[in-house]
Structures are given as structure tokens and as C-alpha cells.
Write an enzyme that holds these catalytic residues in place. Structure first.
Site, PDB file in Angstrom:
ATOM      1  N   CYS A 108     -23.440  49.752  62.175  1.00 41.67           N
ATOM      2  CA  CYS A 108     -22.378  50.210  63.576  1.00 41.67           C
ATOM      3  C   CYS A 108     -21.642  51.055  63.008  1.00 41.67           C
ATOM      4  O   CYS A 108     -22.258  52.388  63.073  1.00 41.67           O
ATOM      5  CB  CYS A 108     -21.148  49.036  63.236  1.00 41.67           C
ATOM      6  SG  CYS A 108     -20.741  49.484  65.234  1.00 41.67           S
ATOM      7  N   HIS A 217     -24.862  44.477  65.755  1.00 40.83           N
ATOM      8  CA  HIS A 217     -24.143  43.601  64.980  1.00 40.83           C
ATOM      9  C   HIS A 217     -25.501  42.561  64.547  1.00 40.83           C
ATOM     10  O   HIS A 217     -24.498  41.674  64.472  1.00 40.83           O
ATOM     11  CB  HIS A 217     -22.500  43.421  64.849  1.00 40.83           C
ATOM     12  CG  HIS A 217     -21.666  44.137  64.846  1.00 40.83           C
ATOM     13  ND1 HIS A 217     -20.275  44.659  63.610  1.00 40.83           N
ATOM     14  CD2 HIS A 217     -21.948  45.442  66.044  1.00 40.83           C
ATOM     15  CE1 HIS A 217     -20.270  45.706  64.122  1.00 40.83           C
ATOM     16  NE2 HIS A 217     -20.373  46.175  65.149  1.00 40.83           N
ATOM     17  N   GLU A 219     -25.430  41.049  61.482  1.00 37.58           N
ATOM     18  CA  GLU A 219     -24.256  40.238  60.600  1.00 37.58           C
ATOM     19  C   GLU A 219     -24.015  38.901  61.181  1.00 37.58           C
ATOM     20  O   GLU A 219     -24.083  37.737  61.000  1.00 37.58           O
ATOM     21  CB  GLU A 219     -23.269  40.923  59.802  1.00 37.58           C
ATOM     22  CG  GLU A 219     -21.859  41.182  60.486  1.00 37.58           C
ATOM     23  CD  GLU A 219     -22.113  42.197  62.023  1.00 37.58           C
ATOM     24  OE1 GLU A 219     -23.264  43.151  61.844  1.00 37.58           O
ATOM     25  OE2 GLU A 219     -21.180  42.014  62.091  1.00 37.58           O
TER      26      GLU A 219
HETATM   27  N1  LIG Z   1     -15.315  52.506  65.088  1.00 38.00           N
HETATM   28  C1  LIG Z   1     -16.533  52.787  65.179  1.00 38.00           C
HETATM   29  C2  LIG Z   1     -17.563  51.750  64.589  1.00 38.00           C
HETATM   30  C3  LIG Z   1     -17.621  50.763  65.496  1.00 38.00           C
HETATM   31  C4  LIG Z   1     -17.586  49.172  64.749  1.00 38.00           C
HETATM   32  O1  LIG Z   1     -18.142  49.724  63.702  1.00 38.00           O
HETATM   33  N2  LIG Z   1     -17.002  48.558  65.156  1.00 38.00           N
HETATM   34  C5  LIG Z   1     -16.767  46.495  64.609  1.00 38.00           C
HETATM   35  C6  LIG Z   1     -15.544  46.281  64.232  1.00 38.00           C
HETATM   36  C7  LIG Z   1     -15.259  45.198  64.184  1.00 38.00           C
HETATM   37  C8  LIG Z   1     -16.647  44.163  63.280  1.00 38.00           C
HETATM   38  O2  LIG Z   1     -16.775  44.858  61.924  1.00 38.00           O
HETATM   39  O3  LIG Z   1     -17.304  44.090  63.773  1.00 38.00           O
HETATM   40  C9  LIG Z   1     -16.753  53.337  66.416  1.00 38.00           C
HETATM   41  O4  LIG Z   1     -16.324  51.954  67.235  1.00 38.00           O
HETATM   42  O5  LIG Z   1     -17.726  53.194  67.464  1.00 38.00           O
END
Ligand SMILES: N[C@@H](CCC(=O)NCCCC(=O)O)C(=O)O
Length: 261
Positions: A108, A217, A219
Site C-alpha cells: 500500500c 493488504h 498482511e
Molecule cells: N495513504 C495512502 C496509502 C494507504 C494505506 O497504506 N492504507 C492502509 C492504512 C491502514 C493500514 O495500515 O492497514 C493512500 O491513501 O493511498
């Protein structure tokens, strides 16, 4: 693994914390069978020395955005969080890890950091683009819904990701991001696309070690999903191969006869 820099606690008494999401560390521990480590308050100048002490890097997701100045733009929405201390370190980590063939997995925000570190750019609000999906999560929904599979991605035949998916042409993934790749970074190959054409995964073409990044995600409860488990298992295998190589090189160096002064 990187630290997010966040203020936690009651607004009037909020204090700065260095934060790593449990699910990322747990996926590395359980599915990659590797030990997560952090280097709190590390700065970009320390990156070469710190990378010599690890056998892999996972760049995690985060609610914060990469500062758009790194791809030549102004902040589009000042209400959204940034984390410039993280940017300074992770963008340097990407370039150094790829130069040294340190296994690298981006998730992400980490996927976006890899793209920006290699000269790419981001759409700052994908949902505002004509013909694009809203890739953001339903923020008021329970976590199980926020991280539930939300859309398909089409996988590039011949890519590592396609192999890890067992040759499946399409998989369903979760989606929790407002930003996305606009210009692809140097040396990156797009290996998965969303139905609206947004790039959802990249691989580093010149890599001799594992170098994969995904916008979703894996994970999240990775042990419950075949592709997610395969991604972390392959990363863990790459980490152990680098560790074995590093220890071999250290033994060889230690056994080498001292050159006469
Ligand atoms: N802020 C960026 C990346 C989004 C992101 O990494 N979301 C995950 C947030 C919660 C987690 O760690 O699971 C965007 O908005 O593109």
C-alpha cells in the site's frame, strides 16, 4: 520495517509515538517466519549501514500519504495526513535495498513509496478521476468489512505475482487507499491492474532478489488466503537466502589470510 510518526493520546496531551502496525509484524513473524526489526529515529544517512544488518525490508501501509513534493506536486488535500520523517528514510531505503539486492516487499503506502523513490508519481485522489473506482475503504465499517476483498485485479502472465497466485489470471483483493500510481517509476514493471486500469502491483525488472510491491493488504489475516501466504512465504525464503549468503561471505572474509603490511 518502517515506523510511522504519529501523535497519540487525548488531543490536549497528545504525544509523538513511533508506530508499526501489528498485522504487518505478525505476517512477517508467522507467514515469512522472519523476525521483524525496526530502527526508530533512523535517518537517511544511516540507511546503508542499517541495511547491512538486515536480510529483508517490508515497507508497510499507513493512513499517511507520501508528500507530493517528492513527485513535483503540491498537496492536493491538506486535511489528509503526511509523514515526512518516514518519507525521508523509506525513499532512501528503496533505492539502497534495490541497489544491494536486499529482498523488498512493499504494501500500500510502501508500494507507493517504491514507485516515487524510482521517479514515479501518484494520483492524489484516484476516486476523483473520471472512470476510476473509489479505492478507499468504508471507514465507518467494521475492520472485517474494511479489509474484505473489494475488487478483482488482473495478473500479468510470467510475473512472480502470477506464479505466486498459482497461474490464476484474476484474483480479488482488498482496497484501502485514496492514492495510486500515475507515472510508473524507473525499472518497475506493472504486474497487476484493477478493472479501472489502475496499477495494483509492480515488480523491479532488474532485481536479482525478491522485489514485489502491491497496493492491497496481503498482511491482513494472511494465513487465511493462499496468495497472501505465498507472498510472505516467498519473501521469507528470499530473506533466508540472503542471510545464508551474508554468513558465508562473513566466514570467507574471516578465514582469509591477513595480507602482509
Ligand atoms: N495513504 C495512502 C496509502 C494507504 C494505506 O497504506 N492504507 C492502509 C492504512 C491502514 C493500514 O495500515 O492497514 C493512500 O491513501 O493511498
Amino acid at each position: 520495517m518502517p515506523a510511522d510518526h504519529r501523535l497519540l493520546g487525548e488531543t490536549a496531551h497528545a504525544q509523538p509515538y513511533l508506530v508499526l502496525g501489528d498485522k504487518y509484524a505478525r505476517a512477517v513473524k508467522i507467514s515469512a517466519q522472519a523476525q521483524p526489526v525496526m530502527f526508530p529515529l533512523a535517518d537517511a544517512a544511516q540507511v546503508p549501514q542499517l541495511l547491512a544488518q538486515v536480510d529483508g525490508v517490508v515497507l508497510t501501509g499507513s493512513p499517511s500519504n507520501v508528500h507530493p513534493r517528492h513527485f513535483g506536486e503540491a498537496v492536493a488535500d491538506p486535511r489528509l495526513p503526511l509523514d515526512e520523517q518516514r518519507d525521508e528514510v523509506t525513499l532512501a531505503v528503496v533505492r539502497e535495498a534495490l541497489a544491494r539486492d536486499v529482498p523488498l516487499l512493499g504494501i500500500c503506502r510502501g508500494f507507493q513509496e517504491i514507485n516515487v523513490a524510482l521517479g514515479g508519481s501518484l494520483h492524489q485522489a484516484v476516486h476523483a478521476l473520471p472512470g476510476h473506482l473509489d479505492h478507499r475503504e468504508p471507514k465507518e465499517a467494521p475492520l472485517e468489512q474494511q479489509y474484505a476483498p473489494r475488487h478483482e485485479v488482473t495478473l500479468q502472465p510470467g510475473s512472480l505475482l502470477h506464479r505466486l497466485a498459482g497461474g490464476a489470471p484474476v484474483v480479488r483483493v482488498n482496497s484501502l487507499h485514496g492514492q495510486g500510481i500515475k507515472r510508473l517509476g524507473r525499472g518497475l514493471r506493472a504486474v497487476a491492474h484493477a478493472p479501472d486500469g489502475l496499477i495494483e502491483a509492480v515488480e523491479f525488472e532488474a532485481a536479482h532478489a525478491f522485489a514485489l510491491a502491491v497496493q492491497w493488504h496481503p498482511e491482513w489475516r494472511c494465513w487465511e488466503d493462499a496468495l497472501s501466504s505465498a507472498i510472505f512465504r516467498a519473501f521469507g525464503e528470499a530473506v533466508r537466502q540472503r542471510r545464508a549468503r551474508r554468513l558465508r561471505e562473513a566466514r570467507t572474509f574471516a578465514a582469509a589470510p591477513e595480507t602482509p603490511a
